[in-house]
Design an enzyme around this catalytic site. Structure first.
Site, PDB file in Angstrom:
ATOM      1  N   GLU A  76      54.012  29.996  44.556  1.00 21.75           N
ATOM      2  CA  GLU A  76      53.183  29.641  43.743  1.00 21.75           C
ATOM      3  C   GLU A  76      53.881  29.111  42.405  1.00 21.75           C
ATOM      4  O   GLU A  76      54.524  29.880  41.957  1.00 21.75           O
ATOM      5  CB  GLU A  76      52.068  30.690  43.541  1.00 21.75           C
ATOM      6  CG  GLU A  76      50.924  30.081  42.443  1.00 21.75           C
ATOM      7  CD  GLU A  76      50.092  31.059  41.914  1.00 21.75           C
ATOM      8  OE1 GLU A  76      49.030  31.242  42.986  1.00 21.75           O
ATOM      9  OE2 GLU A  76      50.172  31.567  40.975  1.00 21.75           O
TER      10      GLU A  76
ATOM     11  N   GLN B 270      54.978  42.347  31.777  1.00 23.70           N
ATOM     12  CA  GLN B 270      53.891  41.849  32.909  1.00 23.70           C
ATOM     13  C   GLN B 270      52.771  42.643  33.446  1.00 23.70           C
ATOM     14  O   GLN B 270      51.612  42.330  33.819  1.00 23.70           O
ATOM     15  CB  GLN B 270      54.923  41.646  34.259  1.00 23.70           C
ATOM     16  CG  GLN B 270      55.193  40.193  34.335  1.00 23.70           C
ATOM     17  CD  GLN B 270      56.222  40.022  35.539  1.00 23.70           C
ATOM     18  OE1 GLN B 270      57.375  40.553  35.388  1.00 23.70           O
ATOM     19  NE2 GLN B 270      55.707  39.459  36.573  1.00 23.70           N
TER      20      GLN B 270
HETATM   21  P1  FAD Z   1      34.822  33.865  45.686  1.00 28.53           P
HETATM   22  O1  FAD Z   1      35.484  33.850  47.187  1.00 28.53           O
HETATM   23  O2  FAD Z   1      33.875  33.219  45.474  1.00 28.53           O
HETATM   24  O3  FAD Z   1      34.579  35.563  45.661  1.00 28.53           O
HETATM   25  C1  FAD Z   1      34.101  35.888  44.271  1.00 28.53           C
HETATM   26  C2  FAD Z   1      33.381  37.223  44.216  1.00 28.53           C
HETATM   27  O4  FAD Z   1      31.950  36.898  44.585  1.00 28.53           O
HETATM   28  C3  FAD Z   1      33.806  38.260  45.044  1.00 28.53           C
HETATM   29  O5  FAD Z   1      33.514  39.440  45.035  1.00 28.53           O
HETATM   30  C4  FAD Z   1      32.920  38.082  46.530  1.00 28.53           C
HETATM   31  O6  FAD Z   1      32.916  39.154  47.203  1.00 28.53           O
HETATM   32  C5  FAD Z   1      31.563  37.600  46.126  1.00 28.53           C
HETATM   33  N1  FAD Z   1      30.905  36.759  46.727  1.00 28.53           N
HETATM   34  C6  FAD Z   1      31.132  35.949  47.460  1.00 28.53           C
HETATM   35  N2  FAD Z   1      30.438  35.408  48.126  1.00 28.53           N
HETATM   36  C7  FAD Z   1      29.129  35.741  47.748  1.00 28.53           C
HETATM   37  C8  FAD Z   1      28.031  35.689  48.057  1.00 28.53           C
HETATM   38  N3  FAD Z   1      27.416  34.793  48.810  1.00 28.53           N
HETATM   39  N4  FAD Z   1      26.951  36.615  47.452  1.00 28.53           N
HETATM   40  C9  FAD Z   1      27.195  37.647  46.663  1.00 28.53           C
HETATM   41  N5  FAD Z   1      28.488  37.616  46.405  1.00 28.53           N
HETATM   42  C10 FAD Z   1      29.741  36.945  46.726  1.00 28.53           C
HETATM   43  N6  FAD Z   1      41.916  31.352  39.439  1.00 28.53           N
HETATM   44  C11 FAD Z   1      41.972  30.028  38.531  1.00 28.53           C
HETATM   45  O7  FAD Z   1      41.284  29.833  37.692  1.00 28.53           O
HETATM   46  N7  FAD Z   1      42.986  29.105  39.071  1.00 28.53           N
HETATM   47  C12 FAD Z   1      43.594  29.183  40.080  1.00 28.53           C
HETATM   48  O8  FAD Z   1      44.787  28.387  40.319  1.00 28.53           O
HETATM   49  C13 FAD Z   1      43.604  30.461  40.911  1.00 28.53           C
HETATM   50  N8  FAD Z   1      44.411  30.789  41.918  1.00 28.53           N
HETATM   51  C14 FAD Z   1      44.415  31.931  42.723  1.00 28.53           C
HETATM   52  C15 FAD Z   1      45.216  31.962  43.625  1.00 28.53           C
HETATM   53  C16 FAD Z   1      45.074  33.253  44.403  1.00 28.53           C
HETATM   54  C17 FAD Z   1      45.782  33.185  45.496  1.00 28.53           C
HETATM   55  C18 FAD Z   1      44.247  34.147  44.169  1.00 28.53           C
HETATM   56  C19 FAD Z   1      43.966  35.387  44.831  1.00 28.53           C
HETATM   57  C20 FAD Z   1      43.512  34.165  43.013  1.00 28.53           C
HETATM   58  C21 FAD Z   1      43.523  32.910  42.129  1.00 28.53           C
HETATM   59  N9  FAD Z   1      42.842  32.745  40.984  1.00 28.53           N
HETATM   60  C22 FAD Z   1      42.749  31.393  40.439  1.00 28.53           C
HETATM   61  C23 FAD Z   1      41.878  33.689  40.682  1.00 28.53           C
HETATM   62  C24 FAD Z   1      40.249  33.751  41.192  1.00 28.53           C
HETATM   63  O9  FAD Z   1      39.971  32.330  40.654  1.00 28.53           O
HETATM   64  C25 FAD Z   1      39.583  34.741  40.764  1.00 28.53           C
HETATM   65  O10 FAD Z   1      40.066  35.730  41.396  1.00 28.53           O
HETATM   66  C26 FAD Z   1      38.162  34.568  41.000  1.00 28.53           C
HETATM   67  O11 FAD Z   1      37.489  35.715  40.369  1.00 28.53           O
HETATM   68  C27 FAD Z   1      37.698  34.747  42.464  1.00 28.53           C
HETATM   69  O12 FAD Z   1      37.941  33.750  43.138  1.00 28.53           O
HETATM   70  P2  FAD Z   1      37.669  33.510  44.853  1.00 28.53           P
HETATM   71  O13 FAD Z   1      38.062  32.005  45.191  1.00 28.53           O
HETATM   72  O14 FAD Z   1      38.190  34.653  45.448  1.00 28.53           O
HETATM   73  O15 FAD Z   1      36.238  33.861  44.672  1.00 28.53           O
END
Ligand code: FAD
Length: 278
Positions: free
Chosen positions: A10, A207
């Protein structure tokens, strides 16, 4: 690295314009390590937001390596998303990591909560219906910080995969037993897509205070001790942090992990050393 286990990195768009050229040097060198893909983060609303496409395009077109562009619900309206996908596809990039994103500091709760795509799954559904993008998603071996429990988080993870996610990348973790436990639950839920294990080499004591505490990942005693012992000495800390990451990766490979995804932090020397040792 045995090619049964994929290797990926990444990178992020550097904050300062003068550092921007360095990322291309990093990528040219990183390409020599033959990663299966390189992903580039997206920071919603920041001045660097447009840079993700530029970097992903370079990875794909100039280096001939699969690029994954991160996209987030936060900061993307439907119209923005369409434009972004068109630009990515014009740049030859067909893979995205669909994320919800976190609230940027300057954004109010009201702005954050009025986003058009609410969860990553909503974004995945839209992409699946309107584009031919190959979609990855994020997952959390120690549960997402907002989820009431791992079980609820896994239910939503399954919904996300069923909506069209073909591979997952984990949040960083430092305790492999958390990952193995998580994988058992993931497979028991019927989620069968490849899961790339996110490894963050901890090479400075600082970090832990920043990236790691934001990630919500737990710090095992062994890692905390290592920082207490070497934290004050820059070079010793770097070596010890690399050694810890390498041991983590070797153990994951022995356990048949699908992929190792290194959070490179754009650090060439560290990334090269780790890859040389695995
Ligand atoms: P989701 O999958 O939408 O989940 C978020 C929360 O909502 C979880 O607690 C889940 O259980 C809950 N949830 C999901 N669906 C529902 C539903 N239908 N009803 C109720 N609750 C629900 N952030 C950035 O801004 N830019 C980046 O480039 C970036 N890269 C990342 C790369 C990786 C590999 C990871 C692990 C994280 C990255 N993040 C990035 C951070 C990420 O955006 C955050 O962790 C964010 O808080 C959650 O994103 P998600 O896509 O996992 O969310």
């Amino acid at each position: 690295m045995s090619r049964n286990t994929s290797l990926s990195f990444e990178v992020f768009p550097p904050k300062k314009e003068e550092e921007f050229e360095n990322i291309f040097d990093f990528l040219r060198e990183a390409a020599k390590l033959h990663p299966d893909f390189i992903s580039c983060t997206y920071g919603a609303g920041g001045s660097r937001a447009g840079k993700t496409i530029e970097i992903a395009s370079f990875i794909q077109k100039e280096l001939g390596i699969d690029a994954i562009a991160h996209i987030t619900c936060v900061g993307f309206t439907r119209a923005d998303l369409e434009k972004n996908c068109e630009a990515l596809q014009a740049a030859g990039v067909n893979r995205v990591l669909a994320l919800r994103g976190d609230r940027p500091q300057h954004m109010t709760d009201e702005q954050f909560n009025s986003r058009e795509f609410f969860y990553a799954t909503d974004l995945v559904r839209y992409l699946k219906e309107h584009t031919s993008m190959q979609i990855s998603g994020a997952c959390y071996p120690e549960k997402h910080f907002e989820a009431p429990g791992l079980e609820e988080d896994l239910i939503h993870l399954k919904e996300k995969v069923d909506a069209g996610v073909s591979s997952l990348v984990t949040q960083m973790f430092f305790d492999n037993t958390c990952f193995y436990r998580f994988m058992e639950l993931v497979r028991a839920k019927g989620i069968s897509v490849p899961v790339h294990a996110g490894i963050m080499p901890i090479t400075t004591a600082k970090q832990l205070g920043t990236t790691v505490s934001l990630s919500g990942s737990s710090v095992p005693k062994e890692l905390a001790d290592l920082i207490a012992t070497y934290g004050e000495n820059k070079e010793d800390m770097r070596k010890a942090g690399i050694d810890y990451a390498v041991r983590q990766i070797r153990d994951l490979k022995e356990h048949g992990v699908d992929g190792i995804h290194i959070y490179s932090m754009n650090k060439l020397k560290t990334t090269k050393e780790i890859c040389g040792m695995i």
